[in-house]
Design a protein around this motif. Structure first.
Motif, PDB file in Angstrom:
ATOM      1  N   SER A 186     -15.130  -2.937  13.899  1.00  0.00           N
ATOM      2  CA  SER A 186     -13.923  -2.117  13.836  1.00  0.00           C
ATOM      3  C   SER A 186     -13.371  -2.100  12.424  1.00  0.00           C
ATOM      4  O   SER A 186     -13.233  -3.160  11.787  1.00  0.00           O
ATOM      5  N   LEU A 187     -13.053  -0.907  11.948  1.00  0.00           N
ATOM      6  CA  LEU A 187     -12.443  -0.738  10.643  1.00  0.00           C
ATOM      7  C   LEU A 187     -11.166   0.068  10.829  1.00  0.00           C
ATOM      8  O   LEU A 187     -11.195   1.141  11.441  1.00  0.00           O
ATOM      9  N   GLY A 188     -10.039  -0.450  10.358  1.00  0.00           N
ATOM     10  CA  GLY A 188      -8.771   0.245  10.497  1.00  0.00           C
ATOM     11  C   GLY A 188      -8.106   0.464   9.161  1.00  0.00           C
ATOM     12  O   GLY A 188      -8.081  -0.426   8.308  1.00  0.00           O
ATOM     13  N   VAL A 189      -7.543   1.666   8.951  1.00  0.00           N
ATOM     14  CA  VAL A 189      -6.935   2.046   7.685  1.00  0.00           C
ATOM     15  C   VAL A 189      -5.507   2.533   7.938  1.00  0.00           C
ATOM     16  O   VAL A 189      -5.288   3.393   8.806  1.00  0.00           O
ATOM     17  N   ARG A 190      -4.565   2.003   7.196  1.00  0.00           N
ATOM     18  CA  ARG A 190      -3.180   2.437   7.325  1.00  0.00           C
ATOM     19  C   ARG A 190      -3.043   3.892   6.896  1.00  0.00           C
ATOM     20  O   ARG A 190      -3.628   4.319   5.897  1.00  0.00           O
ATOM     21  N   ALA A 191      -2.218   4.663   7.660  1.00  0.00           N
ATOM     22  CA  ALA A 191      -2.130   6.095   7.406  1.00  0.00           C
ATOM     23  C   ALA A 191      -0.983   6.479   6.493  1.00  0.00           C
ATOM     24  O   ALA A 191      -1.002   7.572   5.911  1.00  0.00           O
ATOM     25  N   GLU A 192       0.039   5.650   6.344  1.00  0.00           N
ATOM     26  CA  GLU A 192       1.187   5.993   5.511  1.00  0.00           C
ATOM     27  C   GLU A 192       1.788   4.724   4.923  1.00  0.00           C
ATOM     28  O   GLU A 192       1.600   3.622   5.445  1.00  0.00           O
ATOM     29  N   ASP A 193       2.526   4.902   3.836  1.00  0.00           N
ATOM     30  CA  ASP A 193       3.134   3.745   3.184  1.00  0.00           C
ATOM     31  C   ASP A 193       4.172   3.093   4.089  1.00  0.00           C
ATOM     32  O   ASP A 193       4.793   3.749   4.934  1.00  0.00           O
ATOM     33  N   CYS A 194       4.362   1.795   3.863  1.00  0.00           N
ATOM     34  CA  CYS A 194       5.393   1.047   4.576  1.00  0.00           C
ATOM     35  C   CYS A 194       6.771   1.625   4.271  1.00  0.00           C
ATOM     36  O   CYS A 194       7.107   1.894   3.116  1.00  0.00           O
TER      37      CYS A 194
ATOM     38  N   ASP B 158       5.091  -5.896   8.123  1.00  0.00           N
ATOM     39  CA  ASP B 158       4.816  -4.535   7.675  1.00  0.00           C
ATOM     40  C   ASP B 158       4.284  -4.494   6.246  1.00  0.00           C
ATOM     41  O   ASP B 158       3.591  -3.549   5.853  1.00  0.00           O
ATOM     42  N   ARG B 159       4.600  -5.508   5.421  1.00  0.00           N
ATOM     43  CA  ARG B 159       4.107  -5.514   4.039  1.00  0.00           C
ATOM     44  C   ARG B 159       2.745  -6.190   3.893  1.00  0.00           C
ATOM     45  O   ARG B 159       2.191  -6.206   2.796  1.00  0.00           O
ATOM     46  N   LYS B 160       2.207  -6.748   4.978  1.00  0.00           N
ATOM     47  CA  LYS B 160       0.884  -7.359   4.881  1.00  0.00           C
ATOM     48  C   LYS B 160      -0.135  -6.343   4.367  1.00  0.00           C
ATOM     49  O   LYS B 160      -0.974  -6.645   3.528  1.00  0.00           O
ATOM     50  N   PHE B 161      -0.070  -5.129   4.900  1.00  0.00           N
ATOM     51  CA  PHE B 161      -0.896  -4.022   4.408  1.00  0.00           C
ATOM     52  C   PHE B 161       0.072  -2.862   4.174  1.00  0.00           C
ATOM     53  O   PHE B 161       0.301  -2.046   5.070  1.00  0.00           O
ATOM     54  N   ALA B 162       0.640  -2.786   2.989  1.00  0.00           N
ATOM     55  CA  ALA B 162       1.828  -1.958   2.781  1.00  0.00           C
ATOM     56  C   ALA B 162       1.542  -0.510   2.396  1.00  0.00           C
ATOM     57  O   ALA B 162       2.403   0.341   2.570  1.00  0.00           O
ATOM     58  N   LYS B 163       0.366  -0.208   1.867  1.00  0.00           N
ATOM     59  CA  LYS B 163       0.092   1.110   1.313  1.00  0.00           C
ATOM     60  C   LYS B 163      -0.875   1.904   2.191  1.00  0.00           C
ATOM     61  O   LYS B 163      -1.787   1.342   2.804  1.00  0.00           O
ATOM     62  N   ALA B 164      -0.662   3.210   2.227  1.00  0.00           N
ATOM     63  CA  ALA B 164      -1.617   4.077   2.909  1.00  0.00           C
ATOM     64  C   ALA B 164      -3.006   3.870   2.309  1.00  0.00           C
ATOM     65  O   ALA B 164      -3.172   3.851   1.091  1.00  0.00           O
ATOM     66  N   GLY B 165      -3.994   3.682   3.154  1.00  0.00           N
ATOM     67  CA  GLY B 165      -5.347   3.409   2.688  1.00  0.00           C
ATOM     68  C   GLY B 165      -5.723   1.948   2.736  1.00  0.00           C
ATOM     69  O   GLY B 165      -6.907   1.611   2.640  1.00  0.00           O
ATOM     70  N   ASP B 166      -4.734   1.053   2.892  1.00  0.00           N
ATOM     71  CA  ASP B 166      -5.051  -0.374   3.022  1.00  0.00           C
ATOM     72  C   ASP B 166      -5.767  -0.625   4.348  1.00  0.00           C
ATOM     73  O   ASP B 166      -5.458  -0.008   5.369  1.00  0.00           O
TER      74      ASP B 166
ATOM     75  N   GLY C 201      -2.593 -15.093   3.057  1.00  0.00           N
ATOM     76  CA  GLY C 201      -1.433 -15.249   3.911  1.00  0.00           C
ATOM     77  C   GLY C 201      -0.641 -13.973   4.059  1.00  0.00           C
ATOM     78  O   GLY C 201      -1.043 -12.909   3.604  1.00  0.00           O
ATOM     79  N   PRO C 202       0.518 -14.058   4.726  1.00  0.00           N
ATOM     80  CA  PRO C 202       1.375 -12.880   4.881  1.00  0.00           C
ATOM     81  C   PRO C 202       1.992 -12.473   3.550  1.00  0.00           C
ATOM     82  O   PRO C 202       2.017 -13.249   2.593  1.00  0.00           O
ATOM     83  N   LYS C 203       2.496 -11.274   3.505  1.00  0.00           N
ATOM     84  CA  LYS C 203       3.167 -10.768   2.308  1.00  0.00           C
ATOM     85  C   LYS C 203       4.561 -10.279   2.703  1.00  0.00           C
ATOM     86  O   LYS C 203       4.749  -9.732   3.776  1.00  0.00           O
ATOM     87  N   GLY C 204       5.517 -10.451   1.815  1.00  0.00           N
ATOM     88  CA  GLY C 204       6.874 -10.055   2.128  1.00  0.00           C
ATOM     89  C   GLY C 204       7.570  -9.413   0.951  1.00  0.00           C
ATOM     90  O   GLY C 204       7.029  -9.321  -0.153  1.00  0.00           O
ATOM     91  N   ASP C 205       8.803  -8.967   1.193  1.00  0.00           N
ATOM     92  CA  ASP C 205       9.606  -8.363   0.151  1.00  0.00           C
ATOM     93  C   ASP C 205      10.010  -9.419  -0.880  1.00  0.00           C
ATOM     94  O   ASP C 205      10.527 -10.480  -0.512  1.00  0.00           O
TER      95      ASP C 205
END
Length: 569
Positions: free
Chosen positions: A54-62, A82-90, A127-131
């Motif tokens: 399975s490959l999943g790609v984010r569709a829009e920015d956070c 939500d910031r773990k994969f924050a950008k469209a295309g991640d 790890g996780p990513k945050g603001d």
């Protein structure tokens, strides 16, 4: 780097579809279930292994209302998910799964089954990513900014779990054949197709909420996880079957973990070990707590198939412990707070009816249930601390009606497609009355909620709620030699009101998916799907105080594209 990987994956997908189109999809003949030659008459031994990538790609920015902009905006309870994969295309998933199943059957009615699954998701390295602003203020749900061992195991791996492990046989009591099963497995009663909290099977086993979120079109029966139990089914007459089950253990429904792409709140994890950063003093999140009763849940069912009915009617009585949690906040030593997911509500009782029959070539089904002592969703958060400190049974409960009506229609060849399947289901939940609420916690409309627009926006429960789910899937056979193409289209949305029970429908919220699926020689499956969420968008930052019964409270920006490749050997 992740975006480069996503672009590479996009090129890989394009190349794959081109190969299917140009070459006629010439695949090696290796996909099959392995059947052992035992040399023993009437003994069948079969081993199936399914591999899925399975490959999943984010569709829009956070969205900045959740992720923040480094200057204090955002949602402190969800920014690390939500910031773990924050950008469209991640990449939101890069996962390999193996499902293995062994069936040993003697004379068709005695034997055993063992099955298990293993996984590894390379997207969850690190790890996780945050603001940055929140993290600089110490608003971090993860010690040392690292996932807990529990979150690592269930989201990254490599890891696995045992699924089915049961034995079965048939005995004759006089002229009555009785099928008996013992071990770990799942039984699904009733006719519900999509709604897992509306039908007879409600809380018949723990539900994989993670799977429900990542695969919105998954049918309810696919979401239930196996549970240790004993069961029987006895054909008393050609028209009447008696069935029953008794549970030997309990487990919670599986929730998406905080800090992952589908985490509803950063600190929420069944495994605990995280921090709740929004209660003034750091609160330790304890995760899942056990209910008062781990054994003893049971159910009985009678199926009736009279010739004049032209279908099957079912009558059910069940007693069960909820697998869905309430958030509990209490005092701890040193003046800090403890927060956990609690399942301490007493057993619920269900009286239910089901009916399935065909009319004009269309299959119809319905479930109608009446549940007493039912746990109600969305307690008023501001009063939970005081109620829990009193050490009382404070979880709001009531009597609830629920049900579904559904249909399955198979459509023949038309100028647009070779065949198609249409599945549609309407679900309903209604609160008859609140029977237990000593601290006045139930956050229903006109009860604590009132006409507050913010609370209503966050899913304030109503007396009645109606939702709908529908899937239409046209199919084109032999698009290329050995290749069938289907286009599954799905939508689920709350039409009116907000459900009084957890994980029910909420007005205007839901999910949808649009996909293409290639079936190659009935051995390989390649699926491309766009998955979206109809979630109410709010920037009021109520965070953990949000009272939405829906699991989609903060998912308005998490649409994604999924590619899966699957084969069985």
């Amino acid at each position: 780097m992740m975006r480069n990987v996503a672009r590479s994956s996009s090129r890989l997908l394009g190349a794959l579809i081109a190969v299917l189109a140009v070459s006629g999809a010439v695949w090696p003949e290796i996909g099959y279930a392995y059947k052992f030659d035992t040399g023993i008459p009437d003994l069948s031994v079969q081993w199936d292994n399914t591999v899925r990538y399975s490959l999943g790609v984010r569709a829009e920015d956070c969205d900045a209302d959740i992720c923040g902009n480094g200057k204090g905006a955002g949602d402190v309870t969800a920014h690390q998910s939500d910031r773990k994969f924050a950008k469209a295309g991640d990449l939101v998933t890069n996962r390999l799964d193996l499902l293995s199943q062994l069936d040993v059957i003697y004379k068709g009615h005695t034997g055993f089954r063992l099955s298990g699954t293993g996984w590894y998701d390379a997207a969850y390295t690190g790890g996780p990513k945050g603001d940055p602003f929140f993290l600089s203020q110490g608003l971090n749900s993860f010690r040392n900014n690292q996932y807990t061992n529990y979150i690592d195991r269930w989201n990254r791996g490599p890891s696995g779990e045992l699924l089915d492990a049961f034995a079965f046989t048939r005995v004759d009591l006089g002229s009555v054949p009785v099928d008996i099963r013992a071990g770990q497995y799942n039984i699904f009663w009733g006719e519900s197709i999509f709604c897992f909290v509306c039908g007879v099977a409600y809380n018949q086993g723990p539900v994989d909420i993670r799977k429900a979120l990542t695969n919105p079109s998954a049918q309810a029966q696919e979401l239930f996880l196996p549970r240790p139990q004993l069961s029987f089914s006895a054909a008393l007459t050609p028209e009447v079957t008696l069935a029953g089950q008794y549970f030997l253990d309990w487990s919670a429904s599986r929730l998406p973990d905080g800090g992952t792409y589908f985490g509803p709140a950063d600190f929420v994890s069944l495994g605990g070990g995280t921090i709740v950063p929004v209660l003034g003093t750091p609160a330790v999140f304890q995760g899942q707590q056990k209910p008062a009763h781990m054994t003893g849940d049971f159910g009985v069912a009678v199926k009736w198939r009279p010739e004049w009915l032209g279908g099957t009617a079912g009558f059910y009585y069940r007693q069960y412990t909820t697998t869905f949690p309430q958030l509990v906040i209490g005092s701890a030593s040193g003046g800090n707070l403890n927060v956990d997911l609690n399942y301490r509500a007493p057993r619920e009782r269900m009286y239910a009816f089901s009916l399935s029959k065909q009319i004009a070539g269309i299959s119809f089904g319905t479930d109608l249930t009446y549940r007493t002592n039912a746990e109600l969703g969305a307690p008023a958060f501001s009063n939970v601390v005081a109620a829990n400190a009193a050490g009382a049974d404070w979880i709001p409960r009531g009597n609830v009606f629920s049900g579904v009506v559904n249909m399955i229609d198979y459509i023949g060849k038309t100028p647009l497609f070779d065949s198609a399947t249409l599945i549609a289901e309407v679900n309903y939940a209604g609160l008859q009355r609140v029977t237990h609420d000593p601290f006045n916690l139930y956050f229903g409309r006109s009860q604590n909620c009132g006409s507050d627009g913010v609370a209503t926006h966050h899913g304030c429960p109503t007396r009645n709620a109606v939702g709908i789910a529908a899937q239409f899937e046209p199919i084109w056979y032999e698009l290329w030699p050995g290749v069938n193409l289907s286009m599954p289209l799905f939508i689920s949305v709350g039409l009116s009101g907000n459900s009084p029970v957890l994980f029910g429908s909420n007005q205007g919220q839901g999910s949808y998916s649009v996909g293409l699926s290639f079936d190659v020689k009935s051995k390989y499956k390649v699926s491309l799907k766009y998955i979206g969420y109809l979630a109410l968008h709010s920037n009021d930052n109520l965070g953990v105080a949000s009272n939405s019964n829906s699991s989609l409270g903060k998912y308005w920006d998490r649409n994604w594209v999924s590619l899966t490749l699957e084969t069985t050997f």
